[in-house]
Enzyme design. Structure first.
Site, mmCIF file in Angstrom:
data_model
loop_
_atom_site.group_PDB
_atom_site.id
_atom_site.type_symbol
_atom_site.label_atom_id
_atom_site.label_comp_id
_atom_site.label_asym_id
_atom_site.label_seq_id
_atom_site.Cartn_x
_atom_site.Cartn_y
_atom_site.Cartn_z
ATOM 1 N N ASP A 54 0.838 -1.184 0.000
ATOM 2 C CA ASP A 54 0.000 0.000 0.000
ATOM 3 C C ASP A 54 0.881 1.244 0.000
ATOM 4 O OD1 ASP A 54 -2.939 1.138 0.889
ATOM 5 O OD2 ASP A 54 -1.317 2.264 1.836
ATOM 6 N N TYR A 59 2.867 9.983 0.096
ATOM 7 C CA TYR A 59 3.847 9.423 1.034
ATOM 8 C C TYR A 59 5.279 9.719 0.590
ATOM 9 C CZ TYR A 59 -0.116 6.550 2.685
ATOM 10 O OH TYR A 59 -1.327 6.108 3.155
ATOM 11 N N LYS A 90 -2.902 5.922 -4.301
ATOM 12 C CA LYS A 90 -4.021 6.807 -3.969
ATOM 13 C C LYS A 90 -3.934 8.150 -4.692
ATOM 14 C CE LYS A 90 -3.850 4.690 0.600
ATOM 15 N NZ LYS A 90 -2.474 4.178 0.568
ATOM 16 N N HIS A 123 -7.797 9.381 -1.809
ATOM 17 C CA HIS A 123 -7.086 9.336 -0.529
ATOM 18 C C HIS A 123 -7.862 10.020 0.592
ATOM 19 C CE1 HIS A 123 -2.736 9.236 1.244
ATOM 20 N NE2 HIS A 123 -3.631 8.922 2.145
#
Length: 321
Positions: A54, A59, A90, A123
């Site tokens: 994931d 990120y 996402k 997200h």
């Protein structure tokens, strides 16, 4: 040491059936880790038995690190094909506009060095301004999501084969109702915070009734992050159950999530804990243990309004999660 076998769940709401491993390795790090640390952890995870990873555009360099690690895994023969893996990424909230969805997924695919992802999800359930100068945000930087137009972009990603499945994250029941009323392709998953310390029973029941699979993030309480704490791993109730069963407290929490029919994303860069987190499938919790866990104090960790500002839209969303 042989890799562990991970159970899978069939996602039938995508128009075609997709099989997803019920435990994914999370790649979000707070604070961020360097490239070599991230890649080494992902390679170790593949050796242990993880096949679901994931990530997200938000990120940091996580997508790039994951893509490079998977390329290394293929070269090393740890996997024979990218198709053996289930990759989730996402759509970031700054790109939550109809015309930005396709460019956003294509950016993520370039980062990942892939032609498709297995799951592409929205997200956050609102739109953010393009330029954020600091926290908390001004109210005009947090805008309601145009669910209809953004979901059309998500559906296009699936139709073009860029994503095998599409879903959402942090969507309340009310938002899901709105989405389901206009969707040609319903969302396959809803990622939400969930653990024994935040059990989201009503939202889970709603999703189950609508055929939307729930994936839990922060199933161990997000200890070590700015919003997490030890309310799961430090729970005396969970520690006592773990001691009686000869398991870790983390295993007790993850097994509980699994027994609710929910998949999960858990993160560890420690080799032994990675393996322990997968070793939850050949034992079960007793009815008495489940009853004890059902009575745990409920405390939500990730609160949008605390992170981004006390704005009405965020307060409303937090109330529904």
């Amino acid at each position: 040491m042989a890799s562990l076998k991970v159970s899978s769940v069939k996602l039938g709401s995508c128009g075609d059936e997709i099989t997803m491993p019920v435990i994914g390795m999370g790649t979000s790090s707070h604070p961020p880790v360097d490239r070599q640390t991230a890649k080494a952890a992902i390679l170790e995870a593949i050796k242990v038995g993880y096949r679901h990873f994931d990530t997200a555009f938000a990120y940091g360099n996580s997508e790039q690190h994951l893509g490079e690690a998977i390329a290394d895994a293929l070269r090393l023969g740890l996997i024979e094909s990218r198709d053996e893996l289930f990759i989730t990424t996402k759509l970031w909230a700054s790109f939550a506009e109809r015309d930005l969805v396709l460019p956003a997924i294509n950016t993520s695919l370039r980062n990942l060095q892939m032609e498709y992802v297995d799951m592409y999800i929205i997200h956050w359930p609102f739109k953010l301004g393009r330029e954020m100068t600091g926290m908390p945000l001004d109210e005009d930087q947090v805008q309601p999501l145009d669910i209809k137009s953004v979901w059309e972009g998500m559906e296009e990603c699936k139709k073009l084969g860029l994503a095998r499945g599409i879903g959402v994250s942090n969507f309340t029941s009310k938002m899901l109702e709105e989405l389901l009323s206009i969707a040609k392709i319903p969302p396959a998953v809803n990622h939400v915070e969930m653990s024994p310390a935040w059990q989201v029973k009503k939202l889970r029941e709603f999703c189950k009734a609508k055929g939307i699979h729930v994936t839990a993030y922060s199933p161990l309480g997000a200890s070590g992050t700015s919003w997490g704490d030890d309310r799961v791993l430090g729970s005396q109730v969970l520690q006592q159950i773990a001691k009686a069963k000869g398991k870790t407290t983390a295993q007790i929490s993850l097994r509980w999530v699994y027994e609710q029919g929910v998949s999960m994303v858990a993160k560890s860069y420690n080799k032994e804990r990675m393996r322990q987190n997968l070793d939850i499938f050949d034992w079960s919790l007793t009815e008495e243990e489940l009853q004890k866990m059902s009575r745990l104090p409920q405390i939500k960790g990730f609160v949008f309004a605390s992170l981004l500002g006390q704005h009405d839209l965020l307060l409303q969303i937090d109330t529904g999660l």
